[in-house]
Design a protein around this motif. Structure first.
Motif, short mmCIF file in Angstrom:
data_model
loop_
_atom_site.label_atom_id
_atom_site.label_comp_id
_atom_site.label_asym_id
_atom_site.label_seq_id
_atom_site.Cartn_x
_atom_site.Cartn_y
_atom_site.Cartn_z
N LEU A 74 0.86 -1.18 0.00
CA LEU A 74 0.00 0.00 0.00
C LEU A 74 0.90 1.23 0.00
CD1 LEU A 74 -3.04 0.58 0.10
CD2 LEU A 74 -2.83 0.75 2.58
N THR A 75 0.63 2.19 -0.88
CA THR A 75 1.49 3.35 -1.02
C THR A 75 0.69 4.64 -1.11
OG1 THR A 75 1.53 3.23 -3.42
CG2 THR A 75 3.25 2.05 -2.26
N LYS A 76 1.36 5.73 -0.79
CA LYS A 76 0.82 7.06 -1.05
C LYS A 76 1.53 7.57 -2.29
CE LYS A 76 2.19 10.94 0.91
NZ LYS A 76 2.47 12.00 1.88
N VAL A 77 0.76 7.98 -3.28
CA VAL A 77 1.31 8.49 -4.54
C VAL A 77 0.90 9.95 -4.68
CG1 VAL A 77 1.28 8.26 -7.06
CG2 VAL A 77 1.14 6.21 -5.63
N VAL A 78 1.88 10.80 -4.91
CA VAL A 78 1.62 12.21 -5.16
C VAL A 78 2.00 12.50 -6.61
CG1 VAL A 78 2.13 14.60 -4.50
CG2 VAL A 78 2.10 12.79 -2.75
N ILE A 79 1.06 13.05 -7.34
CA ILE A 79 1.25 13.34 -8.77
C ILE A 79 1.18 14.85 -8.97
CG2 ILE A 79 0.23 13.06 -11.07
CD1 ILE A 79 -0.80 10.30 -10.05
N TYR A 80 2.15 15.37 -9.71
CA TYR A 80 2.20 16.80 -9.99
C TYR A 80 1.62 17.09 -11.36
CZ TYR A 80 4.06 21.44 -10.99
OH TYR A 80 4.18 22.76 -11.33
N GLN A 81 0.73 18.06 -11.43
CA GLN A 81 0.15 18.53 -12.69
C GLN A 81 0.51 20.00 -12.82
OE1 GLN A 81 -4.13 18.38 -12.75
NE2 GLN A 81 -4.21 18.45 -14.97
N ASN A 82 1.36 20.33 -13.81
CA ASN A 82 1.80 21.72 -13.94
C ASN A 82 0.75 22.57 -14.65
OD1 ASN A 82 2.15 21.39 -16.73
ND2 ASN A 82 4.36 21.12 -16.58
N LEU A 83 1.05 23.83 -14.81
CA LEU A 83 0.09 24.77 -15.41
C LEU A 83 -0.19 24.49 -16.88
CD1 LEU A 83 1.38 28.02 -13.67
CD2 LEU A 83 -0.60 26.62 -13.04
N GLU A 84 0.69 23.73 -17.54
CA GLU A 84 0.49 23.34 -18.94
C GLU A 84 -0.22 21.98 -19.03
OE1 GLU A 84 3.75 24.46 -17.99
OE2 GLU A 84 3.00 26.45 -18.53
N ASN A 85 -0.72 21.48 -17.91
CA ASN A 85 -1.46 20.22 -17.82
C ASN A 85 -0.57 18.99 -18.06
OD1 ASN A 85 -3.88 18.96 -17.14
ND2 ASN A 85 -4.47 18.71 -19.28
N GLU A 86 0.75 19.14 -17.87
CA GLU A 86 1.65 17.99 -17.97
C GLU A 86 1.66 17.29 -16.62
OE1 GLU A 86 5.12 20.19 -18.99
OE2 GLU A 86 4.77 20.00 -21.15
N ILE A 87 1.70 15.96 -16.65
CA ILE A 87 1.58 15.14 -15.45
C ILE A 87 2.90 14.40 -15.19
CG2 ILE A 87 0.36 13.14 -14.47
CD1 ILE A 87 -1.60 15.34 -14.84
N SER A 88 3.30 14.32 -13.91
CA SER A 88 4.47 13.53 -13.54
C SER A 88 4.29 13.02 -12.10
CB SER A 88 5.76 14.35 -13.65
OG SER A 88 5.72 15.45 -12.77
N VAL A 89 4.94 11.90 -11.81
CA VAL A 89 4.90 11.35 -10.46
C VAL A 89 5.84 12.19 -9.60
CG1 VAL A 89 5.37 9.35 -9.01
CG2 VAL A 89 4.35 9.03 -11.27
N HIS A 90 5.31 12.76 -8.55
CA HIS A 90 6.11 13.59 -7.64
C HIS A 90 6.78 12.73 -6.57
CE1 HIS A 90 7.23 17.11 -5.29
NE2 HIS A 90 6.61 16.61 -4.25
N SER A 91 6.01 11.79 -5.97
CA SER A 91 6.59 10.90 -4.97
C SER A 91 5.74 9.65 -4.79
CB SER A 91 6.74 11.61 -3.63
OG SER A 91 5.47 11.91 -3.08
N ILE A 92 6.40 8.58 -4.38
CA ILE A 92 5.74 7.33 -4.03
C ILE A 92 6.35 6.89 -2.70
CG2 ILE A 92 5.35 4.91 -4.63
CD1 ILE A 92 5.76 5.66 -7.56
N SER A 93 5.52 6.68 -1.69
CA SER A 93 6.03 6.26 -0.40
C SER A 93 5.14 5.17 0.18
CB SER A 93 6.17 7.43 0.56
OG SER A 93 4.94 8.13 0.67
N ASP A 94 5.77 4.11 0.69
CA ASP A 94 5.02 3.03 1.31
C ASP A 94 4.35 3.52 2.59
OD1 ASP A 94 5.71 1.28 -0.68
OD2 ASP A 94 7.38 0.39 0.43
N ILE A 95 3.20 2.97 2.85
CA ILE A 95 2.43 3.34 4.04
C ILE A 95 2.67 2.29 5.11
CG2 ILE A 95 0.15 3.72 4.98
CD1 ILE A 95 -0.70 4.70 2.25
#
Length: 95
Positions: A74-95
Motif C-alpha cells: 500500500l502506497t501514497k502516490v503524489v502526482i504533480y500537474q503543472n500549469l500546462e497540464n503535464e503530469i508527472s509522479v512527484h513521490s511514491i512512499s510506502d504506508i
C-alpha cells in the motif's frame, strides 16, 4: 473546491470502478504511470489535491514491482500537474 494557494483539499474518492472517483482523477493517475516500466500501480483512493504552482494530486494505491515473487504494498502516490497540464509522479512512499 477550495483554491487557496498552498491549501490542501481533502476530497476522498474510491477506485476507478466505483462511482466516486471521477474520470479526470483516474485519468491523471493513468497518465502519470503510462510510460512506467518495472512497477504496477493501481489507484484505490483519491485523497485530495493541493494547489501550488500547478496542482499536487494525492492518491492511496497498491504498488507491485514487476519481478517473480514481488509483494503488493500500500502506497501514497503524489502526482504533480503543472500549469500546462503535464503530469508527472512527484513521490511514491510506502504506508
Amino acid at each position: 473546491m477550495n483554491d487557496i494557494p498552498g491549501g490542501i483539499n481533502i476530497n476522498p474518492a474510491v477506485n476507478k470502478q466505483a462511482e466516486k472517483m471521477s474520470a479526470e482523477q483516474s485519468g491523471i493517475f493513468e497518465r502519470a504511470f503510462a510510460d512506467t516500466v518495472g512497477i504496477e500501480c493501481f489507484p484505490l483512493l483519491y485523497v485530495g489535491n493541493q494547489l501550488v504552482a500547478g496542482q499536487l494530486h494525492i492518491f492511496i494505491a497498491t504498488k507491485r514491482l514487476v519481478y517473480p515473487g514481488a509483494q503488493t504494498t500500500l502506497t501514497k502516490v503524489v502526482i504533480y500537474q503543472n500549469l500546462e497540464n503535464e503530469i508527472s509522479v512527484h513521490s511514491i512512499s510506502d504506508i
